[in-house]
Motif scaffolding. Structure first.
Motif, PDB file in Angstrom:
ATOM      1  N   ALA A   1      26.202  50.740  55.424  1.00  0.00           N
ATOM      2  CA  ALA A   1      26.284  49.947  56.650  1.00  0.00           C
ATOM      3  C   ALA A   1      24.881  49.764  57.213  1.00  0.00           C
ATOM      4  CB  ALA A   1      27.185  50.621  57.679  1.00  0.00           C
ATOM      5  N   LYS A   2      24.690  48.656  57.857  1.00  0.00           N
ATOM      6  CA  LYS A   2      23.414  48.345  58.498  1.00  0.00           C
ATOM      7  C   LYS A   2      23.677  48.091  59.972  1.00  0.00           C
ATOM      8  CE  LYS A   2      19.509  45.125  58.307  1.00  0.00           C
ATOM      9  NZ  LYS A   2      18.949  43.945  57.615  1.00  0.00           N
ATOM     10  N   PRO A   3      23.007  48.818  60.855  1.00  0.00           N
ATOM     11  CA  PRO A   3      23.294  48.616  62.281  1.00  0.00           C
ATOM     12  C   PRO A   3      22.852  47.238  62.755  1.00  0.00           C
ATOM     13  CG  PRO A   3      21.351  49.988  62.020  1.00  0.00           C
ATOM     14  CD  PRO A   3      21.925  49.792  60.643  1.00  0.00           C
ATOM     15  N   GLN A   4      23.645  46.669  63.629  1.00  0.00           N
ATOM     16  CA  GLN A   4      23.276  45.389  64.216  1.00  0.00           C
ATOM     17  C   GLN A   4      22.225  45.628  65.287  1.00  0.00           C
ATOM     18  OE1 GLN A   4      26.462  42.747  65.211  1.00  0.00           O
ATOM     19  NE2 GLN A   4      25.337  41.846  66.922  1.00  0.00           N
ATOM     20  N   ARG A   5      21.123  44.944  65.158  1.00  0.00           N
ATOM     21  CA  ARG A   5      20.006  45.170  66.068  1.00  0.00           C
ATOM     22  C   ARG A   5      20.406  44.887  67.500  1.00  0.00           C
ATOM     23  NH1 ARG A   5      15.962  42.411  68.640  1.00  0.00           N
ATOM     24  NH2 ARG A   5      13.915  43.423  68.739  1.00  0.00           N
ATOM     25  N   LEU A   6      20.045  45.812  68.398  1.00  0.00           N
ATOM     26  CA  LEU A   6      20.276  45.645  69.827  1.00  0.00           C
ATOM     27  C   LEU A   6      18.922  45.560  70.532  1.00  0.00           C
ATOM     28  CD1 LEU A   6      23.091  48.319  70.345  1.00  0.00           C
ATOM     29  CD2 LEU A   6      23.366  45.846  70.196  1.00  0.00           C
ATOM     30  N   PRO A   7      18.736  44.586  71.383  1.00  0.00           N
ATOM     31  CA  PRO A   7      17.444  44.481  72.077  1.00  0.00           C
ATOM     32  C   PRO A   7      17.262  45.648  73.028  1.00  0.00           C
ATOM     33  CG  PRO A   7      19.028  42.920  72.989  1.00  0.00           C
ATOM     34  CD  PRO A   7      19.659  43.500  71.764  1.00  0.00           C
ATOM     35  N   PRO A   8      16.035  46.133  73.149  1.00  0.00           N
ATOM     36  CA  PRO A   8      15.803  47.287  74.029  1.00  0.00           C
ATOM     37  C   PRO A   8      15.885  46.897  75.497  1.00  0.00           C
ATOM     38  CG  PRO A   8      13.718  46.476  73.183  1.00  0.00           C
ATOM     39  CD  PRO A   8      14.796  45.666  72.498  1.00  0.00           C
ATOM     40  N   ALA A   9      16.412  47.809  76.271  1.00  0.00           N
ATOM     41  CA  ALA A   9      16.405  47.610  77.719  1.00  0.00           C
ATOM     42  C   ALA A   9      15.003  47.884  78.253  1.00  0.00           C
ATOM     43  CB  ALA A   9      17.415  48.544  78.367  1.00  0.00           C
ATOM     44  N   GLY A  10      14.666  47.240  79.333  1.00  0.00           N
ATOM     45  CA  GLY A  10      13.362  47.462  79.929  1.00  0.00           C
ATOM     46  C   GLY A  10      13.312  48.759  80.717  1.00  0.00           C
ATOM     47  N   GLY A  11      12.122  49.242  80.935  1.00  0.00           N
ATOM     48  CA  GLY A  11      11.951  50.395  81.800  1.00  0.00           C
ATOM     49  C   GLY A  11      12.133  51.738  81.137  1.00  0.00           C
ATOM     50  N   ARG A  12      12.341  51.763  79.834  1.00  0.00           N
ATOM     51  CA  ARG A  12      12.437  53.053  79.149  1.00  0.00           C
ATOM     52  C   ARG A  12      11.068  53.712  79.105  1.00  0.00           C
ATOM     53  NH1 ARG A  12      17.700  54.603  78.926  1.00  0.00           N
ATOM     54  NH2 ARG A  12      19.019  53.144  77.755  1.00  0.00           N
ATOM     55  N   ARG A  13      11.041  55.016  79.286  1.00  0.00           N
ATOM     56  CA  ARG A  13       9.788  55.758  79.213  1.00  0.00           C
ATOM     57  C   ARG A  13       9.685  56.397  77.832  1.00  0.00           C
ATOM     58  NH1 ARG A  13       9.219  59.894  82.311  1.00  0.00           N
ATOM     59  NH2 ARG A  13       6.983  59.625  82.591  1.00  0.00           N
ATOM     60  N   VAL A  14       8.653  56.002  77.103  1.00  0.00           N
ATOM     61  CA  VAL A  14       8.538  56.357  75.685  1.00  0.00           C
ATOM     62  C   VAL A  14       7.191  57.021  75.432  1.00  0.00           C
ATOM     63  CG1 VAL A  14       8.660  55.513  73.314  1.00  0.00           C
ATOM     64  CG2 VAL A  14       9.949  54.346  75.117  1.00  0.00           C
ATOM     65  N   ALA A  15       7.223  58.072  74.646  1.00  0.00           N
ATOM     66  CA  ALA A  15       5.998  58.739  74.187  1.00  0.00           C
ATOM     67  C   ALA A  15       5.897  58.613  72.676  1.00  0.00           C
ATOM     68  CB  ALA A  15       6.002  60.214  74.579  1.00  0.00           C
ATOM     69  N   ILE A  16       4.679  58.466  72.195  1.00  0.00           N
ATOM     70  CA  ILE A  16       4.407  58.518  70.763  1.00  0.00           C
ATOM     71  C   ILE A  16       3.571  59.760  70.501  1.00  0.00           C
ATOM     72  CG2 ILE A  16       3.317  57.383  68.786  1.00  0.00           C
ATOM     73  CD1 ILE A  16       3.813  54.714  70.122  1.00  0.00           C
ATOM     74  N   PHE A  17       4.087  60.644  69.667  1.00  0.00           N
ATOM     75  CA  PHE A  17       3.364  61.860  69.299  1.00  0.00           C
ATOM     76  C   PHE A  17       2.808  61.702  67.886  1.00  0.00           C
ATOM     77  CE2 PHE A  17       6.025  65.097  72.002  1.00  0.00           C
ATOM     78  CZ  PHE A  17       5.511  64.526  73.150  1.00  0.00           C
ATOM     79  N   THR A  18       1.508  61.886  67.745  1.00  0.00           N
ATOM     80  CA  THR A  18       0.918  62.004  66.415  1.00  0.00           C
ATOM     81  C   THR A  18      -0.004  63.211  66.428  1.00  0.00           C
ATOM     82  OG1 THR A  18      -0.164  60.785  64.605  1.00  0.00           O
ATOM     83  CG2 THR A  18      -1.087  60.502  66.822  1.00  0.00           C
ATOM     84  N   THR A  19      -0.033  63.954  65.352  1.00  0.00           N
ATOM     85  CA  THR A  19      -0.720  65.246  65.313  1.00  0.00           C
ATOM     86  C   THR A  19      -1.944  65.191  64.409  1.00  0.00           C
ATOM     87  OG1 THR A  19       0.648  66.043  63.479  1.00  0.00           O
ATOM     88  CG2 THR A  19       1.444  66.468  65.713  1.00  0.00           C
ATOM     89  N   SER A  20      -2.937  65.982  64.737  1.00  0.00           N
ATOM     90  CA  SER A  20      -4.135  66.100  63.895  1.00  0.00           C
ATOM     91  C   SER A  20      -4.355  67.567  63.566  1.00  0.00           C
ATOM     92  CB  SER A  20      -5.362  65.528  64.613  1.00  0.00           C
ATOM     93  OG  SER A  20      -5.553  66.163  65.866  1.00  0.00           O
ATOM     94  N   SER A  21      -4.833  67.815  62.348  1.00  0.00           N
ATOM     95  CA  SER A  21      -5.097  69.171  61.870  1.00  0.00           C
ATOM     96  C   SER A  21      -6.501  69.245  61.304  1.00  0.00           C
ATOM     97  CB  SER A  21      -4.083  69.567  60.791  1.00  0.00           C
ATOM     98  OG  SER A  21      -2.760  69.555  61.309  1.00  0.00           O
ATOM     99  N   PRO A  22      -7.096  70.442  61.261  1.00  0.00           N
ATOM    100  CA  PRO A  22      -8.448  70.581  60.705  1.00  0.00           C
ATOM    101  C   PRO A  22      -8.526  70.030  59.283  1.00  0.00           C
ATOM    102  CG  PRO A  22      -7.794  72.598  61.814  1.00  0.00           C
ATOM    103  CD  PRO A  22      -6.576  71.730  61.774  1.00  0.00           C
ATOM    104  N   GLY A  23      -9.597  69.277  59.038  1.00  0.00           N
ATOM    105  CA  GLY A  23      -9.813  68.719  57.713  1.00  0.00           C
ATOM    106  C   GLY A  23      -9.307  67.312  57.531  1.00  0.00           C
ATOM    107  N   GLU A  24      -8.506  66.831  58.468  1.00  0.00           N
ATOM    108  CA  GLU A  24      -7.995  65.467  58.329  1.00  0.00           C
ATOM    109  C   GLU A  24      -9.080  64.475  58.760  1.00  0.00           C
ATOM    110  OE1 GLU A  24      -3.259  65.423  58.650  1.00  0.00           O
ATOM    111  OE2 GLU A  24      -4.224  65.807  60.572  1.00  0.00           O
ATOM    112  N   PRO A  25      -9.161  63.339  58.069  1.00  0.00           N
ATOM    113  CA  PRO A  25     -10.272  62.401  58.310  1.00  0.00           C
ATOM    114  C   PRO A  25     -10.122  61.634  59.619  1.00  0.00           C
ATOM    115  CG  PRO A  25      -8.782  61.549  56.636  1.00  0.00           C
ATOM    116  CD  PRO A  25      -8.305  62.930  56.933  1.00  0.00           C
ATOM    117  N   LEU A  26     -11.217  61.556  60.352  1.00  0.00           N
ATOM    118  CA  LEU A  26     -11.211  60.857  61.631  1.00  0.00           C
ATOM    119  C   LEU A  26     -10.908  59.372  61.455  1.00  0.00           C
ATOM    120  CD1 LEU A  26     -11.768  60.829  64.696  1.00  0.00           C
ATOM    121  CD2 LEU A  26     -14.192  60.472  64.140  1.00  0.00           C
ATOM    122  N   GLY A  27     -11.429  58.766  60.392  1.00  0.00           N
ATOM    123  CA  GLY A  27     -11.235  57.334  60.198  1.00  0.00           C
ATOM    124  C   GLY A  27      -9.777  56.935  60.145  1.00  0.00           C
ATOM    125  N   MET A  28      -8.959  57.778  59.577  1.00  0.00           N
ATOM    126  CA  MET A  28      -7.527  57.491  59.518  1.00  0.00           C
ATOM    127  C   MET A  28      -6.930  57.437  60.927  1.00  0.00           C
ATOM    128  SD  MET A  28      -4.619  59.746  57.579  1.00  0.00           S
ATOM    129  CE  MET A  28      -4.841  61.148  58.711  1.00  0.00           C
TER     130      MET A  28
END
Length: 529
Positions: A81-108
């Motif tokens: 099954a494939k979900p039918q796309r629903l448009p997002p409601a406005g006003g949602r508070r969203v965070a994006i978490f991305t992590t960095s560890s020693p040795g990982e390249p800054l350019g990325m």
């Protein structure tokens, strides 16, 4: 929420991604495949086929466990099954978490943070930094992200996510691996599904922008096509789609209900099974809204697989038994199937030993005529291939992703020692460190290829031994050399030998690859294609 409260929110539950005719064609193939397995089983389990009960039972387990897992996957395809796309409601508070560890390249991180800043839906990006390198803070601030220093926390990536959860309050959290470059419409494609208050997480497909750089990269990408296409779509139809470490958006209250993000080598799978056990629903949307990196050299790929093998079986041995009563029937079966994927390392080892036990010690597990076996196995094999090709119409990119995916099969075979090691570590609860997957190719001939070399040496040694013994030292040598048992076992061993060639080629190519930064030159405006 009742179904009648808001019918639009329930459309994705049963929205099929194909016409009824296509589903009917798949059902016919699955039924035919199941009948072919029953026919094979009716012949296999005859008393006269037993040559040695211990070896016969071992062979039966190895052979039929793979077929049973295949049948379970086929049945799940019927619920694609494939979900039918629903448009997002406005006003949602969203965070994006991305992590960095020693040795990982800054350019990325420069590339990923720049892409996060281009995401259209209002959000806050957080860099969860463990590098103690001031350049990472500067990069975060340069791209409008919030820098959080989280050094030395237990739990690796998941530990940093949980610490960040305690310091933030957004209602939705997108966990984005730093080697993935999101598209501007990412959040527009996932937030609408959270209008159903019982959805705990939304997972989207993973795709890669460096998969054409080496044999290993191509093979590693090929292994993901089916999973992010028909497999996850079938699990979505059964409300047991699993979360993956990247590109998964969580509802904060769902994470809070299980005590935070799961910690372990397979922290994503731990989190998913706990969320399902807590009664939340999952959504899998087969859209590509980011592209990331796949390992380019065999050594890095094997390290990744070892980590996953140990982590996934941690779920099998620890989480699944504990949460079994809270899961639905299909969720139990799904996590059991996923959790036993890497057991194939041990079963493959046992499978490979069978011809050598025959040649060197005269041990035969079964009195089966080889040609008679082929006559009953070939229908199973042909229908398996037909189903594999048929469900490719549900791939995320049905054109570029279709085919036999032979590179992926070669890499899977090459990794049987890695899978076996991960399984053994799980059995005696051995620990391996959490090591981030290499973000650029490592130019070396990996030690993980040594078992493949040993396998080839054993094949040639055994072949020479068989020829010399049968021709010069065995009475009626020519008759013995041409016996069905001998040629059947030679064919068996020869096929396994041929499968090592792809893995060794990947190991050799890793010694010639140029360890460049794959994100250099990537254009954020064209990466989608």
């Amino acid at each position: 929420m009742k179904k009648t409260d808001n019918p639009a929110l329930w459309q994705y539950r049963a929205a099929a991604s194909s016409t009824p005719v296509r589903k009917m064609g798949l059902a016919v193939l699955v039924v035919a495949g199941a009948i072919s397995m029953v026919r094979l089983g009716n012949w296999w389990f005859r008393p006269e086929h037993v040559a040695s009960w211990p070896l016969f039972l071992l062979l039966t387990f190895v052979f039929w466990w793979g077929l049973v897992r295949t049948l379970i996957v086929w049945i799940s395809y019927l619920r694609i099954a494939k979900p039918q796309r629903l448009p997002p409601a406005g006003g949602r508070r969203v965070a994006i978490f991305t992590t960095s560890s020693p040795g990982e390249p800054l350019g990325m991180f420069e590339k990923t943070l720049a892409a996060c800043a281009r995401i259209r839906y209002p959000h806050t990006t957080y860099l969860l930094d463990d590098t103690q390198d001031p350049r990472f803070r500067a990069a975060a601030e340069r791209h409008g992200a919030v820098w959080l220093e989280l050094v030395g926390l237990p739990g690796a990536k998941a530990g940093k996510i949980n610490a960040a959860l305690a310091r933030t309050d957004e209602e939705f959290i997108l966990v984005l691996d730093p080697d993935h470059i999101p598209f501007p419409n990412f959040l527009d494609e996932v937030l609408g599904y959270f209008e159903d208050a019982r959805v705990g997480f939304v997972q989207v497909a993973q795709a890669y922008y460096n998969q054409y750089r080496s044999f290993t990269a191509r093979g590693a990408a090929e292994q993901t096509y089916g999973f992010y296409g028909p497999t996850q779509m079938g699990m979505h139809g059964l409300n047991c789609a699993v979360a993956i470490g990247a590109n998964c958006t969580f509802r904060r209250t769902a994470l809070a209900s299980i005590g935070g993000h799961g910690i372990g080598l397979a922290e994503d799978l731990i989190t998913a099974i706990r969320i399902h056990a807590a009664g939340w629903k999952s959504v899998y949307s087969p859209v590509i809204v980011s592209r990331g990196l796949v390992p380019e050299d065999l050594g890095s790929f094997c390290k990744q697989q070892l980590k996953w093998a140990r982590g996934v079986q941690e779920v099998l041995f620890a989480e699944l038994p504990r949460l079994w009563p809270q899961l639905s029937g299909w969720q139990r079966l799904s996590y059991l199937t996923v959790g036993t994927y890497y057991v194939s390392g041990l079963t493959m080892l046992l499978f490979l030993l069978i011809p050598y036990l025959f040649f060197w010690f005269g041990l035969l597990p079964a009195n089966m005529d080889f040609l008679e076996f082929l006559g009953r196995w070939i229908p199973v094999g042909l229908l398996s291939l037909s189903i594999y090709l048929y469900v490719q119409r549900w791939m995320c990119h049905p054109g570029p992703e279709t085919g036999l995916h032979w590179r992926g099969m070669c890499l899977k075979f090459a990794c049987w020692p890695v899978f076996a090691l991960g399984c053994l570590l799980s059995i005696w609860n051995g620990e391996i460190p959490y090591i981030p997957t290499a973000k650029r190719a490592v130019k070396q001939f990996t030690t993980f290829a040594r078992p493949l070399l040993a396998h080839q040496a054993l094949f040639f040694l055994t072949l020479g031994y068989v020829v010399v013994r049968r021709v010069y030292f065995t009475p009626e040598s020519r008759l013995a050399l041409s016996s069905a048992d001998t040629w059947g076992m030679v064919s068996f061993a020869g096929l396994a030998f041929a499968m090592t060639v792809g893995g060794l080629y990947a190991a050799y190519q890793s010694t010639t690859i140029r360890p460049e930064d794959p994100w250099v030159g990537v254009d954020l405006d064209t990466i989608k294609t």
